[in-house]
Motif scaffolding. Sequence first.
Motif, mmCIF file in Angstrom:
data_model
loop_
_atom_site.group_PDB
_atom_site.id
_atom_site.type_symbol
_atom_site.label_atom_id
_atom_site.label_comp_id
_atom_site.label_asym_id
_atom_site.label_seq_id
_atom_site.Cartn_x
_atom_site.Cartn_y
_atom_site.Cartn_z
ATOM 1 N N VAL A 25 21.631 32.215 -14.671
ATOM 2 C CA VAL A 25 22.973 31.774 -15.050
ATOM 3 C C VAL A 25 24.035 32.650 -14.394
ATOM 4 N N GLU A 26 23.820 33.952 -14.377
ATOM 5 C CA GLU A 26 24.782 34.863 -13.745
ATOM 6 C C GLU A 26 24.934 34.584 -12.246
ATOM 7 N N ALA A 27 23.891 34.043 -11.629
ATOM 8 C CA ALA A 27 23.938 33.749 -10.195
ATOM 9 C C ALA A 27 24.750 32.490 -9.881
ATOM 10 N N ILE A 28 24.675 31.474 -10.743
ATOM 11 C CA ILE A 28 25.365 30.209 -10.447
ATOM 12 C C ILE A 28 26.719 30.084 -11.145
ATOM 13 N N LEU A 29 26.965 30.887 -12.146
ATOM 14 C CA LEU A 29 28.190 30.762 -12.935
ATOM 15 C C LEU A 29 29.475 31.025 -12.143
ATOM 16 N N PRO A 30 29.532 32.025 -11.260
ATOM 17 C CA PRO A 30 30.782 32.250 -10.521
ATOM 18 C C PRO A 30 31.269 31.011 -9.766
ATOM 19 N N ILE B 49 24.612 25.464 -6.606
ATOM 20 C CA ILE B 49 23.317 25.818 -6.015
ATOM 21 C C ILE B 49 23.439 25.998 -4.501
ATOM 22 N N GLU B 50 24.320 25.213 -3.866
ATOM 23 C CA GLU B 50 24.504 25.305 -2.421
ATOM 24 C C GLU B 50 25.168 26.611 -2.006
ATOM 25 N N GLU B 51 25.983 27.192 -2.875
ATOM 26 C CA GLU B 51 26.722 28.402 -2.516
ATOM 27 C C GLU B 51 25.847 29.635 -2.568
ATOM 28 N N THR C 208 34.834 29.007 -10.431
ATOM 29 C CA THR C 208 35.762 28.744 -9.332
ATOM 30 C C THR C 208 36.025 27.244 -9.186
ATOM 31 N N GLN C 209 34.965 26.439 -9.199
ATOM 32 C CA GLN C 209 35.122 24.991 -9.059
ATOM 33 C C GLN C 209 36.042 24.414 -10.133
ATOM 34 N N LEU C 210 35.921 24.925 -11.342
ATOM 35 C CA LEU C 210 36.700 24.408 -12.469
ATOM 36 C C LEU C 210 38.044 25.115 -12.623
ATOM 37 N N LYS D 61 30.918 14.841 -14.139
ATOM 38 C CA LYS D 61 31.118 15.975 -13.237
ATOM 39 C C LYS D 61 29.940 16.935 -13.144
ATOM 40 N N GLN D 62 29.020 16.908 -14.096
ATOM 41 C CA GLN D 62 27.988 17.943 -14.170
ATOM 42 C C GLN D 62 27.098 18.015 -12.931
ATOM 43 N N GLU D 63 26.686 16.894 -12.394
ATOM 44 C CA GLU D 63 25.784 16.896 -11.225
ATOM 45 C C GLU D 63 26.459 17.500 -9.989
ATOM 46 N N LEU D 64 27.702 17.115 -9.745
ATOM 47 C CA LEU D 64 28.426 17.623 -8.586
ATOM 48 C C LEU D 64 28.672 19.128 -8.707
ATOM 49 N N ILE D 65 29.064 19.571 -9.894
ATOM 50 C CA ILE D 65 29.290 21.004 -10.126
ATOM 51 C C ILE D 65 28.009 21.787 -9.880
ATOM 52 N N LEU D 66 26.905 21.274 -10.411
ATOM 53 C CA LEU D 66 25.615 21.947 -10.231
ATOM 54 C C LEU D 66 25.219 21.978 -8.753
ATOM 55 N N ARG D 67 25.347 20.863 -8.077
ATOM 56 C CA ARG D 67 24.963 20.791 -6.661
ATOM 57 C C ARG D 67 25.753 21.809 -5.843
ATOM 58 N N ARG D 68 27.053 21.882 -6.074
ATOM 59 C CA ARG D 68 27.886 22.827 -5.328
ATOM 60 C C ARG D 68 27.521 24.274 -5.678
#
Length: 138
Positions: free
Chosen positions: A15-20, A136-138, A24-26, A127-134
């Motif tokens: 969670v700490e890895a993907i949360l930033p 994970i890509e970062e 930012t997205q939101l 919005k959840q899928e797009l937020i998650l995809r972005r």
Amino acid sequence: MEIKVEGSRRNRKFVEAILPSMVTQLKLDRCQKALLILIRLYDECENNEGMTLDLSAVTGAYLVVIKPKRKLKEIALTLAHEMVHVKQLAKGTLKTTKNGVQVWAGKRFSKNTAYLSRPWEIEAFSKQELILRRAIEE
């Protein structure tokens, strides 16, 4: 936004890895409220995969609870969904009255409103899928 994540080491680190990216997205970077994310069983969360509570009036924080017995992708998807609710609360679009009545964009919704008919849930699911995809890509 000050953030604290509690849970197993594996879940916390993930969670700490993907949360930033999600923050930012939101556009929550400048939010003055704190965010506590608990990845553990919680009685109030029994029928849901996660939940978000606005405790900002009392503690100055939002609380996100996510069930822990899930695959990492499922935890991430639930986190993305709940972070949309954090954004809704921070922006003031979603509010909860002292009586537990939810108010969306000034319109009151009864507790009997079907879950998937609630506009804040419609937005979070959209919005959840797009937020998650972005994230994970970062």
